[in-house]
Design a protein around this motif. Structure first.
Motif, mmCIF file in Angstrom:
data_model
loop_
_atom_site.group_PDB
_atom_site.id
_atom_site.type_symbol
_atom_site.label_atom_id
_atom_site.label_comp_id
_atom_site.label_asym_id
_atom_site.label_seq_id
_atom_site.Cartn_x
_atom_site.Cartn_y
_atom_site.Cartn_z
ATOM 1 N N GLU A 1 13.808 2.469 6.043
ATOM 2 C CA GLU A 1 12.662 1.602 6.322
ATOM 3 C C GLU A 1 11.784 1.496 5.075
ATOM 4 O O GLU A 1 10.695 2.069 5.000
ATOM 5 C CB GLU A 1 11.845 2.154 7.495
ATOM 6 C CG GLU A 1 12.578 2.200 8.821
ATOM 7 C CD GLU A 1 12.783 0.808 9.424
ATOM 8 O OE1 GLU A 1 12.190 -0.163 8.911
ATOM 9 O OE2 GLU A 1 13.546 0.716 10.417
ATOM 10 N N ALA B 1 14.178 8.135 5.108
ATOM 11 C CA ALA B 1 13.355 7.040 5.598
ATOM 12 C C ALA B 1 13.079 5.955 4.553
ATOM 13 O O ALA B 1 13.060 4.776 4.901
ATOM 14 C CB ALA B 1 12.043 7.587 6.151
ATOM 15 N N TRP C 1 7.779 0.940 4.730
ATOM 16 C CA TRP C 1 6.784 1.976 4.987
ATOM 17 C C TRP C 1 6.259 2.625 3.709
ATOM 18 O O TRP C 1 5.330 3.436 3.772
ATOM 19 C CB TRP C 1 7.395 3.073 5.865
ATOM 20 C CG TRP C 1 7.715 2.646 7.261
ATOM 21 C CD1 TRP C 1 7.220 1.566 7.935
ATOM 22 C CD2 TRP C 1 8.599 3.313 8.169
ATOM 23 N NE1 TRP C 1 7.747 1.522 9.198
ATOM 24 C CE2 TRP C 1 8.594 2.574 9.380
ATOM 25 C CE3 TRP C 1 9.401 4.454 8.084
ATOM 26 C CZ2 TRP C 1 9.356 2.944 10.491
ATOM 27 C CZ3 TRP C 1 10.152 4.825 9.176
ATOM 28 C CH2 TRP C 1 10.135 4.077 10.376
ATOM 29 N N TYR D 1 9.858 7.503 13.130
ATOM 30 C CA TYR D 1 10.995 8.127 12.444
ATOM 31 C C TYR D 1 10.580 9.523 12.038
ATOM 32 O O TYR D 1 9.567 9.708 11.362
ATOM 33 C CB TYR D 1 11.363 7.288 11.213
ATOM 34 C CG TYR D 1 12.580 7.739 10.438
ATOM 35 C CD1 TYR D 1 13.760 7.003 10.469
ATOM 36 C CD2 TYR D 1 12.559 8.869 9.629
ATOM 37 C CE1 TYR D 1 14.878 7.373 9.730
ATOM 38 C CE2 TYR D 1 13.670 9.263 8.894
ATOM 39 C CZ TYR D 1 14.822 8.513 8.942
ATOM 40 O OH TYR D 1 15.926 8.896 8.213
ATOM 41 N N ARG E 1 4.766 5.023 9.248
ATOM 42 C CA ARG E 1 5.829 5.617 10.067
ATOM 43 C C ARG E 1 5.289 6.532 11.157
ATOM 44 O O ARG E 1 5.943 6.745 12.179
ATOM 45 C CB ARG E 1 6.831 6.378 9.195
ATOM 46 C CG ARG E 1 6.293 7.611 8.538
ATOM 47 C CD ARG E 1 7.297 8.264 7.610
ATOM 48 N NE ARG E 1 8.178 9.173 8.318
ATOM 49 C CZ ARG E 1 9.052 9.975 7.717
ATOM 50 N NH1 ARG E 1 9.199 9.912 6.406
ATOM 51 N NH2 ARG E 1 9.794 10.796 8.399
#
Length: 342
Positions: free
Chosen positions: A100, A96, A103, A255, A189
């Motif tokens: 992303e 993650a 985050w 996620y 997230r």
């Protein structure tokens, strides 16, 4: 510490808080030595080195120790592993921070971008808890598919519809009203802000929406939710009863590399509403209602359906969770490690 063919890096197991990564580390560091005491040794740093200060221990002390130098494999169950070793078997739960980065804190993202691809590419074997995470590792870390094995996480037999809910209700102040539960850290997230509408509609029915879990310093926090009641950190011994006492469970994550809390809720016979993203469809199958995590109305509607007709979901959850035990996880990891050290 004695020398064994496999040395387990238990840095994450030494942490006080308990998330999915920590649960994996704790379970494997206990169950693998129980399977084959002669095959495994466990390296656990002092609690003060369980977090950021422990990177030096993991990168320098662990591989240079007598046990580290003598091991044919170092099992690292929490994403990171010593860069100096080429005998790592590392569990990469998700990527993650690369997918992303907004985050997470900028420092954490920089560290992950430096070390995670190198660790994965040089590992003897990479384990992931889901096919979703396997595909992420292949795409974002450049690891060949045949060097990645999927080993699902598990749940232990404490998580059952029959778990005693009294102590959890008393400790968390939940004695008087029914509640819908989420178990998630307050991070972007996890997307808990989308639950405000559901919280208002549930309150009108006399039902609280409560969230167990704390903060993680490496993650960016989302804005405070107005309707979700925070319980903070809940002791691990109370979690089975906290799940069992819930009228429903919700996990609106954007996620998830696996979704361990959703599996624990299924095992406890709680109707589950989960996001239709990441690995959650893979974990929940048809035993949960899967919804768009950005659609607050859809989440609220699904929770109300779960409260109105819980019986089918209460029956489906334990059946779905039954094969996914920590014993099964440990046996699969043990079989893969036996191949590596052979």
């Amino acid at each position: 510490m004695r020398i064994a063919p496999v040395l387990i890096d238990a840095r994450a197991a030494a942490r006080v808080e308990l998330g999915g990564v920590e649960r994996w580390a704790r379970e494997l560091s206990v169950r693998l030595p129980a399977l084959h005491p002669e095959r495994y040794a466990v390296a656990r740093p002092p609690a003060a080195l369980a977090h950021r200060a422990g990177h030096a221990w993991e990168q320098l002390v662990l591989p240079a120790s007598r046990a580290g130098r003598g091991a044919r494999a170092i099992l690292c169950p929490a994403n990171l592993a010593p860069l100096a070793s080429r005998h790592n078997v590392v569990v990469v739960h998700d990527v993650a921070p690369l997918r992303e980065p907004a985050w997470y804190s900028s420092l954490y993202v920089r560290w992950q971008r430096i070390v995670l691809p190198r660790i994965a590419q040089h590992a003897a074997l990479v384990l992931t808890p889901s096919a979703f995470s396997r595909d992420e590792v292949v795409e974002l870390l450049g690891v060949a598919t045949d060097r990645v094995a999927v080993v699902p996480g598990g749940v232990d037999d404490r998580f059952t519809p029959a778990a005693d809910m009294g102590p959890a209700r008393a400790a968390c102040g939940l004695a008087d009203r029914p509640y819908v539960l989420t178990v998630a850290s307050r991070t972007a997230r996890k997307n808990l802000g989308v639950l405000d509408l559901a919280a208002r509609r549930l309150a009108a029915r006399g039902v609280d929406l409560v969230a167990a879990g704390g903060d993680r310093p490496q993650f960016r926090n989302e804005q405070d939710t107005t309707g979700v009641r925070p319980l903070g950190h809940v002791d691990d011994a109370l979690l089975p009863g906290l799940y069992a006492g819930a009228a429903a469970f919700v996990l609106p994550s954007l996620y998830e590399g696996f979704g361990l809390t959703a599996l624990e809720a299924l095992a406890a016979g709680v109707p589950v509403v989960a996001a239709d993203r990441g690995a959650l469809p893979e974990v929940c199958g048809r035993a949960a209602q899967l919804v768009d995590p950005t659609d607050a109305e859809a989440i609220a509607d699904a929770l109300e359906r779960a409260l109105d007709d819980p019986a089918p979901w209460r029956a489906a959850g334990p059946q779905r969770a039954a094969p996914l035990t920590w014993d099964a996880t440990a046996r699969r990891v043990d079989a893969l490690l036996a191949e590596v050290i052979a």
